[in-house]
Write an enzyme that holds these catalytic residues in place. Structure first.
Site, short mmCIF file in Angstrom:
data_model
loop_
_atom_site.label_atom_id
_atom_site.label_comp_id
_atom_site.label_asym_id
_atom_site.label_seq_id
_atom_site.Cartn_x
_atom_site.Cartn_y
_atom_site.Cartn_z
N CYS A 295 -56.40 -53.58 -14.58
CA CYS A 295 -56.49 -54.93 -15.12
C CYS A 295 -55.57 -55.14 -16.32
O CYS A 295 -55.33 -56.27 -16.73
CB CYS A 295 -57.93 -55.23 -15.53
SG CYS A 295 -59.10 -55.21 -14.15
N HIS B 75 -59.15 -59.75 -22.05
CA HIS B 75 -59.34 -59.64 -20.61
C HIS B 75 -60.74 -60.16 -20.27
O HIS B 75 -61.73 -59.82 -20.93
CB HIS B 75 -59.19 -58.17 -20.19
CG HIS B 75 -59.59 -57.89 -18.78
ND1 HIS B 75 -59.24 -58.70 -17.72
CD2 HIS B 75 -60.33 -56.87 -18.24
CE1 HIS B 75 -59.73 -58.21 -16.59
NE2 HIS B 75 -60.40 -57.11 -16.89
N ASN C 148 -63.92 -61.64 -13.01
CA ASN C 148 -62.84 -60.73 -13.40
C ASN C 148 -61.71 -60.84 -12.37
O ASN C 148 -61.85 -60.38 -11.25
CB ASN C 148 -63.37 -59.30 -13.47
CG ASN C 148 -62.33 -58.30 -13.91
OD1 ASN C 148 -61.14 -58.58 -13.96
ND2 ASN C 148 -62.78 -57.09 -14.24
#
Length: 336
Positions: A117, A257, A287
């Site tokens: 990520c 994030h 996410n």
């Protein structure tokens, strides 16, 4: 005579989220979970899913065209295309090459970057170095994912977390004291097993058995990844500020994030930032891995939360294990 500093900045942003919305109520029909359980533990209310005919490069293409339009840049002006993704269309050719071709970026080199990520921040850091070195003038960085394709929809601990989306930025040299002031990249491969896609590579090639055992699906030790994420977000932010000679008091806006609201709130608390100065959209997208930070960036820009001259910190973590921080003094490219 001293050397003039060449500093890259973001001069265009574009995003794309698929039309299909999957709510917590929808997920309740798939696995044994509840809206209350998902919401209180993650902050997620819904996420987007790519349609059957959408691959990662399709999402990236729309986001990238929008970023180029936003920047007023023609595809043939691109020198480099970087696609940060964990879900490429295929192992090779690179998704970046597919994107480069479909954009018509005939003069650009292209490669994929895989850093979990954290890949978007890694990609921007790499692109900025090409510009600072004088070997590229215009760089496109795309973060794009179709994570729904690698989820085990019988695993309630992971399938509730992720969504599909794409976000792209155009990097160019920016004037004055604006642009990327510092980056900090980190990794700890000893934790790689905590978040992985076990099969499909050279270690475990695809077989009937690997498919039957769901080894081509994402696996995660949620408890350990959560503990790592809390440390990584704080460390990444502190390190990038240290490299720039700044402290949390100098930060105007934080783009973390978007993995879990509790992790985001912890990062904000450690930096002593009120939540109105922190980007949050995990509730609507879940996410989205490499797409999460550019998605949050575009929303923050359009809502007027980021202004010219603001010190903006982007920080993330992901599979690898990896983490990264980036500090940028925002350049209002709309007024150029």
């Amino acid at each position: 005579m001293g050397c003039e500093t060449i500093r890259a900045g973001i001069v265009g942003v574009g995003t794309y989220a698929p039309e299909r919305v999957l709510t917590n109520a929808d997920i309740q029909q798939i696995v044994d979970t509840s809206d209350e359980w998902i919401r209180t533990r993650t902050g997620i209310l819904e996420r987007r899913l790519a349609s059957a005919d959408e691959a990662t490069s399709d999402l990236a293409l729309t986001a990238s065209r929008r970023a180029l339009d936003d920047a007023g840049v023609r595809p043939e002006e691109l020198d480099l295309v970087i696609a940060a993704t964990n879900t490429p269309d295929m192992l090779f050719p690179a998704t970046a090459c597919l994107l480069q071709d479909r954009l018509g970026a005939a003069n650009a080199g292209a490669f994929d970057l895989l850093a979990g990520c954290t890949g978007f921040i890694y990609g921007v850091a790499v692109g900025a170095q090409f510009i600072a070195a004088g070997t590229a003038r215009t760089v496109l960085v795309a973060g794009a994912e179709t994570l729904s394709r690698i989820l085990n929809w019988r695993d309630r601990n992971t399938c509730v977390l992720f969504g599909d989306a794409a976000g792209s930025v155009v990097l160019r040299r920016v004037p004055g004291d604006r642009g990327i002031l510092a980056t900090a990249l980190g990794s700890d491969g000893s934790g790689g097993h905590l978040l992985q896609l076990p099969a499909g590579g050279s270690r475990q090639p695809a077989t009937a058995e690997t498919v039957e055992r769901n080894l081509h699906c994402l696996t995660m030790n949620g408890r350990e990844v959560f503990k790592f994420a809390v440390r990584a977000m704080e460390d990444g932010a502190n390190e990038v500020l240290r490299r720039a000679g700044m402290t949390g008091a100098d930060v105007d806006f934080l783009i973390p994030h978007q993995a879990n609201i509790r992790i985001i709130e912890h990062a904000a608390k450690k930096m002593k930032l009120p939540m109105e100065r922190v980007a949050v959209n995990v509730d609507r997208y879940g996410n989205t891995s490499t797409a999460s930070i550019p998605l949050a960036l575009e929303e923050s820009l359009h809502s007027g939360k980021i202004k010219d001259g603001d010190n903006v910190v982007m920080v993330g973590f992901g599979a690898g294990l990896t983490w990264a921080g980036l500090l940028i003094k925002w350049y209002d490219y709309k007024k150029r």
